[in-house]
Write an enzyme that holds these catalytic residues in place. Structure first.
Site, short mmCIF file in Angstrom:
data_model
loop_
_atom_site.label_atom_id
_atom_site.label_comp_id
_atom_site.label_asym_id
_atom_site.label_seq_id
_atom_site.Cartn_x
_atom_site.Cartn_y
_atom_site.Cartn_z
N ARG A 60 -19.26 4.54 11.43
CA ARG A 60 -19.51 3.11 11.56
C ARG A 60 -20.50 2.91 12.70
O ARG A 60 -20.31 3.45 13.79
CB ARG A 60 -18.21 2.34 11.86
CG ARG A 60 -17.15 2.47 10.78
CD ARG A 60 -15.91 1.66 11.16
NE ARG A 60 -14.93 1.69 10.09
CZ ARG A 60 -13.90 2.53 10.03
NH1 ARG A 60 -13.73 3.42 11.00
NH2 ARG A 60 -13.05 2.50 9.04
N SER A 106 0.81 -1.21 0.00
CA SER A 106 0.00 0.00 0.00
C SER A 106 0.84 1.27 0.00
O SER A 106 1.94 1.31 0.58
CB SER A 106 -0.91 0.01 1.23
OG SER A 106 -1.59 1.24 1.36
N TYR A 118 -2.56 5.48 -4.88
CA TYR A 118 -3.77 6.28 -4.83
C TYR A 118 -3.56 7.55 -5.65
O TYR A 118 -2.43 8.02 -5.81
CB TYR A 118 -4.11 6.68 -3.38
CG TYR A 118 -4.68 5.57 -2.55
CD1 TYR A 118 -5.92 5.02 -2.84
CD2 TYR A 118 -3.99 5.08 -1.44
CE1 TYR A 118 -6.46 4.00 -2.07
CE2 TYR A 118 -4.52 4.06 -0.66
CZ TYR A 118 -5.75 3.53 -0.98
OH TYR A 118 -6.28 2.53 -0.22
N ASP A 167 -11.22 -9.45 -5.19
CA ASP A 167 -10.75 -9.05 -3.87
C ASP A 167 -11.97 -8.82 -2.98
O ASP A 167 -12.81 -7.98 -3.30
CB ASP A 167 -9.93 -7.76 -4.00
CG ASP A 167 -9.22 -7.38 -2.70
OD1 ASP A 167 -9.66 -7.81 -1.63
OD2 ASP A 167 -8.22 -6.64 -2.77
N GLY A 213 -13.71 -10.81 0.88
CA GLY A 213 -14.46 -11.88 1.53
C GLY A 213 -13.79 -13.24 1.58
O GLY A 213 -14.37 -14.20 2.08
N GLN A 260 0.93 -0.31 -4.78
CA GLN A 260 -0.42 0.23 -4.89
C GLN A 260 -0.38 1.75 -4.81
O GLN A 260 0.28 2.33 -3.94
CB GLN A 260 -1.30 -0.33 -3.77
CG GLN A 260 -2.73 0.17 -3.77
CD GLN A 260 -2.91 1.42 -2.94
OE1 GLN A 260 -2.18 1.66 -1.99
NE2 GLN A 260 -3.87 2.24 -3.31
N THR A 292 -5.70 2.15 -7.23
CA THR A 292 -6.94 2.06 -6.46
C THR A 292 -7.66 3.40 -6.50
O THR A 292 -7.12 4.41 -6.04
CB THR A 292 -6.67 1.68 -4.99
OG1 THR A 292 -5.89 0.48 -4.96
CG2 THR A 292 -7.97 1.45 -4.25
N HIS A 342 -13.51 -2.61 -2.14
CA HIS A 342 -12.57 -2.11 -1.13
C HIS A 342 -12.81 -2.78 0.23
O HIS A 342 -12.67 -2.16 1.29
CB HIS A 342 -12.66 -0.59 -0.99
CG HIS A 342 -11.34 0.06 -0.71
ND1 HIS A 342 -10.72 0.91 -1.59
CD2 HIS A 342 -10.51 -0.03 0.35
CE1 HIS A 342 -9.58 1.33 -1.08
NE2 HIS A 342 -9.42 0.77 0.10
N ARG A 362 -7.88 -8.87 5.10
CA ARG A 362 -8.03 -9.12 6.54
C ARG A 362 -7.47 -10.48 6.96
O ARG A 362 -6.91 -10.61 8.05
CB ARG A 362 -9.50 -9.01 6.93
CG ARG A 362 -10.05 -7.58 6.88
CD ARG A 362 -11.51 -7.55 7.30
NE ARG A 362 -12.06 -6.20 7.27
CZ ARG A 362 -12.61 -5.63 6.20
NH1 ARG A 362 -12.69 -6.31 5.06
NH2 ARG A 362 -13.08 -4.40 6.26
N LYS A 368 -7.93 -1.50 -9.43
CA LYS A 368 -8.63 -2.17 -8.32
C LYS A 368 -9.91 -1.40 -7.96
O LYS A 368 -9.90 -0.18 -7.90
CB LYS A 368 -7.71 -2.23 -7.11
CG LYS A 368 -8.22 -3.06 -5.95
CD LYS A 368 -7.10 -3.22 -4.91
CE LYS A 368 -7.55 -4.02 -3.71
NZ LYS A 368 -8.45 -3.24 -2.84
#
Length: 408
Positions: A164, A107, A129, A308, A310, A127, A155, A277, A332, A253
């Site tokens: 959240r 990243s 941005y 990408d 799950g 990667q 990305t 994402h 993750r 991505k």
């Protein structure tokens, strides 16, 4: 406790026990209600297998290639930001990936510089941005190229949603004495995690060294994030510009729509990753695996298509390959392993995926991962989603200039 674990779910449980609350919360991430992050995993449970009862049961071959890189199995490390869950961070992940014969995605917001990561794993994709001026972007690309990155992951999918429903973790901008005292109760409650850093002689690094420009200092994570938020969003001409200025293959991505996939081909990318994402972008976006089959049909004969989002077990990898993915990226899952047991924990996660892929191939009576196809999976009615399908053939072959004017 035996440091070995047999599932990614167990790695997550150990990570939760080991990490301070805020650090673990940063790994959970997700946005708003968490609908997308939940669907990324739920969708795999809706897919079944159609196994054979007889056939070849010799040694299974999981190897494949992605953008010219030979992989021992169809799995890559997805780039994730600031891996301060362990002192060795991305370097430990890169070593684990190299030890298991797969490629590393690094990243822009990583805690380790690209030069160290490429030294640990030469098969490293950087990667990027769309952040700052074009001159700054060019300098970051040039640095990655000079370091030996074998490809670029661009990305672009991000809505900067911060809320959240389960609460966002408190992440400090820097670890000065005042901040360390504030977080001391959390840290002292996780003595094993603290001991790992004490033994390393370092404190968690919250800078983003790969976002530095020239000989300038590495910005703090939030400083770099703020610059990213303040940068005008790119258009398809900018995607074309990146492809023209990067010496090597570019993977775009975050693609979830057919019209975007077609525009990506027109812009010159070598691959796309069907991704939302990891549920960290626009909540309510469906699981990536639901969009994969239609996107693979639309552009899979022209560019490589990856998935990408799950992935928690080897059978998930096989399902994705059956529906058109050349390989998958994991996020993750390896971070849980890194938190649980450092480099060995990441290797443990990769071994779990390899074992699951092997078991699925055995049950399907397939000797090679490349032999898996849609006849091997049970897809329920209404599972596949066709998002952004052009109304006419002309839209599919529109030029970059026309595509930019078309509704997104």
């Amino acid at each position: 406790m035996n440091p070995w674990f047999e599932t990614v779910a167990e790695a997550q449980r150990r990570a939760k026990k080991r990490l301070p609350k805020s650090v673990y919360g940063a790994l959970i991430a997700g946005s708003e209600r968490g609908q997308t992050i939940e669907d990324n995993q739920k969708a795999f449970t809706e897919l079944g297998f159609a196994p054979h009862v007889a056939g070849p049961i010799g040694e299974r071959d999981q190897s494949t290639t992605v953008l010219g890189q030979q992989l021992s199995m169809p799995v890559l490390i997805s780039p994730t930001g600031v891996q301060a869950v362990h002192p060795d961070g991305e370097v430990a992940v890169a070593r684990a990936a190299a030890a298991r014969g797969i490629a590393m995605g690094l990243s822009s917001f990583a805690s380790k510089p690209i030069e160290e990561v490429v030294a640990a794993n030469p098969a490293t994709f950087f990667q990027l941005y769309w952040c700052g001026s074009k001159d700054q972007i060019l300098q970051r690309m040039a640095r990655a190229n000079a370091a030996g990155a074998v490809g670029l992951i661009l990305t672009l999918d991000w809505s900067f949603s911060h809320g959240r429903d389960w609460g966002s973790p408190v992440i400090p901008e820097k670890l000065d004495l005042r901040t360390m005292l504030k977080f001391a109760p959390q840290t002292l409650a996780r003595p094993r995690w603290l001991a790992t850093y004490v033994r390393s002689g370092r404190i968690p690094d919250l800078t983003a060294p790969n976002m530095a420009v020239g000989d300038g200092p590495a910005p703090g994570f939030f400083g770099a994030y703020g610059e990213w938020m303040g940068t005008q969003a790119p258009d398809w001409a900018d995607v074309r510009w990146v492809c023209a200025h990067w010496d090597g293959p570019v993977l775009l991505k975050g693609v979830m729509r057919v019209d975007d996939a077609l525009r990506a081909v027109d812009a010159g990318v070598a691959a796309i990753s069907v991704s939302n994402h990891g549920g960290n972008n626009l909540d309510g976006t469906p699981a990536a695996i639901r969009a994969l089959p239609v996107l693979a049909d639309a552009v899979g004969s022209q560019i490589e298509v990856l998935l990408d989002g799950g992935i928690r077990r080897g059978s998930d990898v096989v399902k994705a390959v059956a529906l058109g993915a050349r390989a998958v990226l994991i996020g993750r899952a390896y971070l849980w392993g890194l938190a649980a047991n450092g480099q060995a924990g990441v290797e443990n996660v990769l071994d779990i995926l390899r074992g699951g892929i092997d078991s699925a191939l055995l049950g399907l009576r397939k000797t090679r991962i490349s032999d898996v196809d849609r006849s091997d999976v049970v897809v329920p009615a209404g599972f596949e989603l066709a998002l952004g399908v052009p109304e006419t053939a002309g839209a599919a072959s529109a030029s970059g200039e026309r595509a930019e004017a078309a509704p997104a």
